[in-house]
Enzyme design. Structure first.
Site, PDB file in Angstrom:
ATOM      1  N   ASP A 208       1.166  -1.293  -0.158  1.00  0.00           N
ATOM      2  CA  ASP A 208      -0.169   0.089  -0.095  1.00  0.00           C
ATOM      3  C   ASP A 208       0.791   1.129   0.038  1.00  0.00           C
ATOM      4  OD1 ASP A 208      -2.945   1.780  -0.112  1.00  0.00           O
ATOM      5  OD2 ASP A 208      -3.067   1.050   2.334  1.00  0.00           O
TER       6      ASP A 208
ATOM      7  N   ASP B 187      -8.406  -4.540   2.569  1.00  0.00           N
ATOM      8  CA  ASP B 187      -7.540  -5.323   2.229  1.00  0.00           C
ATOM      9  C   ASP B 187      -7.186  -6.804   2.638  1.00  0.00           C
ATOM     10  OD1 ASP B 187      -6.139  -2.993   1.028  1.00  0.00           O
ATOM     11  OD2 ASP B 187      -5.313  -2.898   3.275  1.00  0.00           O
TER      12      ASP B 187
ATOM     13  N   GLU C 156      22.299 -43.667  11.642  1.00  0.00           N
ATOM     14  CA  GLU C 156      21.589 -44.641  12.282  1.00  0.00           C
ATOM     15  C   GLU C 156      21.133 -45.826  11.672  1.00  0.00           C
ATOM     16  OE1 GLU C 156      19.152 -42.618  14.898  1.00  0.00           O
ATOM     17  OE2 GLU C 156      20.500 -40.985  14.988  1.00  0.00           O
TER      18      GLU C 156
ATOM     19  N   ASN D  94      17.877 -38.985  18.875  1.00  0.00           N
ATOM     20  CA  ASN D  94      17.471 -37.958  17.576  1.00  0.00           C
ATOM     21  C   ASN D  94      16.402 -36.802  18.478  1.00  0.00           C
ATOM     22  OD1 ASN D  94      17.263 -40.197  15.897  1.00  0.00           O
ATOM     23  ND2 ASN D  94      15.409 -40.782  15.525  1.00  0.00           N
TER      24      ASN D  94
ATOM     25  N   THR E   8      20.845 -35.938  21.226  1.00  0.00           N
ATOM     26  CA  THR E   8      22.101 -36.017  20.892  1.00  0.00           C
ATOM     27  C   THR E   8      21.659 -35.017  19.322  1.00  0.00           C
ATOM     28  OG1 THR E   8      22.893 -37.831  21.928  1.00  0.00           O
ATOM     29  CG2 THR E   8      23.794 -36.706  20.004  1.00  0.00           C
TER      30      THR E   8
END
Length: 938
Positions: free
Chosen positions: A347, A672, A737, A763, A766
């Protein structure tokens, strides 16, 4: 009747602003003097329903919650938890693996629910714009009723301060001014006129004979014949557009969905291979239960359980950084989405400009004066031919300024702030005053200009009181006042330059007045046209001495003395020009979409560098005539759109999106809201924005400043880069893994090297702590000197997928090699595998900070959080080895010093590999290391 029922579109509905008042009353079948009868009201209430905005049904909270668990990775984890629980119960063990997995599933589902469960409030904010009660005439009697009971044909009384309850044709308008910013976005009040008929293609903001639901009467009074109620009003059309826009997934959500699909189907394929190979191995065939346990561990390993939490925290950190830069994020995914923006639709008023009218030019018969200063702050100077003006020698300038003060209804007030700073000498010093205005912004600008010359309204009016006035009207297009100067009187007139000049036959210069020649008259008109073509709003000022108070002020508005032209405009924000330039440098296109006049929009856009001298603009009428295909062509080249309606903004955004643009849209008004919802990033104004626009947006600008958008985009790019960085870190480890677990049965090992609980530890902890630290990496040099990356690019794009697979293989080879060496000689080799993977991830975290620079070239102070995250994770990992109850819970065993050094030695190989890759890449490209990173700032 010819009015359509609410909710049913009807192309045959009358175009009310094209009709005379008599025709309007006839089509509405209402008595222009007495209003509707009670019978008509009852019939129409049944036919049209209540005068309310109607919401469509959305998802319930329970549905939002259940939808969180349709994610393919969470579904796989739920299945793994069920199988794991069944195996544990069959063996008479406590199902701790299953409970841990379900806990993670619940946490991830809860995070998703918190992000999506916010009830949509945009329509509720729209409803607040409706007036609660109205005064309506029925059966010839005025009565007060709830606004929801209005029907087409009602006669409604409008007074100052009233919110208009429905759309309608004005039957009366006495000095009536309406603020329509909620619908049009323009702050200047609109002067209404009842006895005019307008062309069919007149824009919404110029329909002077109409008034609309949700707008506000600021001056005068009138009577409204209701033509549309509820969802058939202009506000209702906005509500319909708002609810028709469907939310699209953000780039991050699409990428995470793609990531989940790849990981799940990839792991399932690997499980099939492992089970088949294990069953086919003659003589060393592992029991099916062992293969099933291996499959469960692989399934847990492949899912990055900590990733959703890390992403959520990263986005939350990004929101805090953006708040410090005056951008409030309302939806977390918008943080990352900002980094993908390719086009900004902004605008004009208040965003690219200050939304404060400022007098910049005063042109008299003698000179052209230039005025400095910004905003409603009465500080500035007057210049002529580049030199400061001595006001004592500029009577023509002072005459114009005095006229603008007397012919003015606004007020300029100084708001003295409490003392904040102590002066060591005097004790206390007060903060400078802030200034506020009461009244029309144009008239306020005139007061500010006069105050710069030390002409103040209060003192001038005390010396010369106003004794008579004739207010501005749309028909007259001018305002006149009579003031008393000692024993004489003087009239001052200001208004449209052409109309004021028509009533002048003399002109005043520095020496006095003389007769106005045709050449001088034409010169004034030429100057006015030149200023108007530059987007400047121009007023003409004139005066005349009177012998006494006139009986009819309009009659004495003749034979006036012309004083001069006053030019003003809504000045561009000083920082907006630089922000637009930064957008161009960053490959981001800037469009201006405004409800203002085309000349004004073009002038501001050229000043800011949005368009060049030869570029064209398009107005709302032209947009309405464009087909969908023509609009697609137009949005490729046109950067300025003026006099636009709500549906135009929505069409522009949709056309840009069809051109594969990623669109940020700014706005502050009700008009708007649909475009804000449709845009990839909706940005509302925090100061001037309506509740509706804020509720429909993804981000709110706390300072209404375009430069803040650019700062937020920069933060978004940094967040996306950091997300890619820790996704690379987490998934590289996860692939390692999976391959390690998968190798066990293929190599003939009967025991699974990692349990699901140990994999969850890796997961979540670590991976999780270093990943969060990587999310705090500072911006890379040149982040805003490149084009935006493709919003539709895969999460694996630009080499990320290949890197993760490659590093996962290195993880696996390193760990499997160590596993084969120690498996026959060390009973607790499984704990060594677990420890090796965890410590290797720490080295990977340190190395993955930069794609180019070696660890020894990286400034550790630029992200100290990573050092502490790695140290804390190592200490926690060692606690699992040497704290008895943790060893028991996680199934680990205590390692000797030599065994621990073996794990650390093999772990280091992963970090060495990553560093060697950087050296190889540098050698191959012949590149030099980038400059040192700046130290971290807080």
């Amino acid at each position: 009747m010819m009015i359509p029922a609410a909710g049913s579109p009807d192309s045959s509905a009358p175009v009310w602003h094209t009709l005379t008042l008599a025709t309007t009353a006839q089509k509405l079948q209402t008595d222009p003097d007495r209003g509707l009868t009670a019978q008509q009201v009852a019939q129409r209430q049944q036919e049209y329903g209540p005068n309310e905005l109607i919401a469509t049904s959305g998802r319930s909270r329970w549905q939002v919650l259940l939808d969180q668990f349709t994610n393919i990775m969470l579904l796989m984890l739920i299945a793994v938890a069920a199988v794991s629980a069944a195996l544990a119960l069959e063996e008479g063990e406590f199902p701790k693996d299953a409970l841990a997995i379900l806990l993670i599933v619940g946490l991830n589902g809860g995070l998703g629910y918190l992000q999506e469960s916010r009830a949509e409030k945009a329509l509720a904010a729209l409803k607040k714009l409706a007036s609660p009660t109205v005064r309506v005439e029925r059966d010839g009697l005025w009565q007060e009723i709830p606004a929801g009971k209005l029907v087409p044909g009602d006669r409604v009384l409008l007074e100052a301060g009233v919110q208009i309850p429905a759309d309608g044709r004005l039957a009366e308008a006495v000095n009536l001014q309406v603020r329509e910013a909620a619908l049009t976005g323009e702050a200047v009040s609109v002067v209404k006129q009842a006895d005019c008929v307008l062309p069919a293609d007149t824009e919404l903001g110029e329909r002077r004979n109409m008034a609309f639901m949700g707008t506000e009467v600021v001056q005068g009074r009138g009577i409204l014949l209701v033509t549309s109620t509820g969802m058939r009003t202009e506000l209702g059309k906005v509500a319909t557009l708002l609810q028709s826009v469907e939310s699209e997934p953000t780039p991050l959500q699409r990428r995470m969905s793609q990531l989940g699909n790849v990981l799940v189907f990839g792991s399932l394929a690997l499980v099939v291979v492992v089970v088949v190979v294990g069953l086919l191995q003659a003589g060393t065939m592992a029991p099916f239960t062992s293969l099933l346990e291996t499959s469960l561990s692989m399934a847990v390993a492949v899912v990055p359980e900590g990733l959703p939490a890390v992403i959520t925290v990263t986005l939350a950190i990004g929101t805090q950084r953006m708040v410090r830069r005056h951008a409030l994020i309302r939806r977390l995914p918008a943080v990352e989405t900002l980094g993908s923006v390719t086009t900004i639709c902004s605008d004009k008023t208040g965003t690219l400009t200050e939304n404060k009218m400022v007098v910049t030019d005063i042109v008299t018969a003698s000179r052209h004066y230039y005025v400095t200063g910004t905003g409603y702050i009465p500080q500035g100077s007057f210049y002529c031919t580049g030199e400061p003006v001595d006001l004592q020698r500029a009577p023509d300038l002072l005459a114009v300024l005095r006229a603008t003060v007397f012919c003015n209804d606004a007020l300029l007030q100084a708001n003295i702030q409490p003392a904040r700073v102590r002066n060591p000498r005097s004790g206390v010093s007060s903060s400078p005053p802030s200034w506020s205005i009461l009244g029309d912004p144009t008239e306020a600008a005139l007061l500010v200009a006069a105050a710069k010359a030390n002409l103040h309204k209060a003192s001038l009016q005390e010396q010369c009181p106003r004794v008579q006035e004739l207010p501005f009207s749309s028909e007259r297009k001018r305002m006149s006042v009579v003031i008393q100067e000692s024993n004489s009187y003087r009239v001052y007139v200001k208004g449209s330059p052409e109309l004021v000049l028509e009533r002048c036959d003399r002109i005043q210069n520095a020496e006095g007045w003389h007769w106005l020649s045709e050449k001088a008259r034409q010169d004034i008109l030429d100057t006015n046209n030149q200023m108007a073509a530059q987007g400047t709003r121009v007023l003409g000022v004139a005066t005349l001495d009177l012998e006494g108070i006139p009986s009819n002020l309009e009659e004495v508005e003749q034979n006036l003395i012309w004083l001069g032209l006053v030019g003003m405009h809504d000045a561009p924000r000083p920082e907006a020009r630089e922000a637009v330039a930064r957008c161009h440098e960053a490959g981001i296109r800037t469009l201006m979409i405004t409800g203002d006049h085309q000349l004004t929009a073009v002038a501001i856009a050229r000043d800011l560098g949005i368009i060049g001298p030869e570029d064209r603009a398009v107005d709302g009428r032209t947009l309405s005539r464009l087909s969908a295909d023509e609009l697609l062509q137009t949005v490729q080249t046109v950067n300025v759109y003026a006099r636009v309606a709500p549906e135009h903004k929505l069409r522009i955004v949709q056309a840009l999106q069809k051109q594969h643009q990623f669109v940020a849209m700014t706005g502050d008004g009700v008009n708007d809201a649909p475009a804000l919802r449709q845009a990839d990033i909706g940005i509302a104004m925090g100061i001037t924005g309506t509740d509706v626009s804020k509720e429909a947006s993804d981000m709110v600008l706390l300072d209404d400043n375009f430069a803040t958008i650019v700062a937020a985009i920069e933060e978004g790019r940094v967040v996306y880069s950091n997300i890619r960085r820790f996704v690379k870190y987490i998934l590289g480890s996860n692939i390692g893994e999976v391959l390690t677990v998968a190798a066990a049965p293929i190599l003939g090992l009967e025991d699974v090297p990692l349990s699901p609980l140990q994999i969850l530890w890796m997961n979540l902890v670590t991976d999780g702590l270093p990943a969060l630290a990587l999310a705090l990496e500072p911006a890379e040099p040149g982040v805003m000197q490149r084009a935006p990356f493709n919003p539709k690019e895969s999460i694996f794009a630009r080499g990320l997928g290949a890197y993760m697979v490659r590093i996962g293989v290195v993880f696996a080879i390193t760990t499997i090699t160590m596993m084969l060496i120690v498996e026959n000689s060390i009973p607790h080799w499984r704990t060594m595998v677990f420890t090796t993977l965890c410590v290797a991830q720490m080295g990977h975290a340190v190395s993955v900070r930069s794609n180019k620079k070696l660890i020894i070239e990286t400034n550790p102070l630029s992200n100290p959080y990573l050092f502490w995250a790695v140290l804390a994770t190592l200490l926690l990992q060692f606690a699992l080895l040497y704290v008895p109850f943790l060893r028991s819970f996680f199934g680990t065993e205590e390692l000797t010093r030599s065994e621990l050094w073996i794990c650390i030695g093999f772990s280091t190989l992963v970090m060495v590999w990553v560093e060697l890759e950087k050296l190889y890449s540098r050698w191959r490209k012949g590149s030099q290391p980038p400059p040192s990173e700046p130290a971290a700032t807080t």
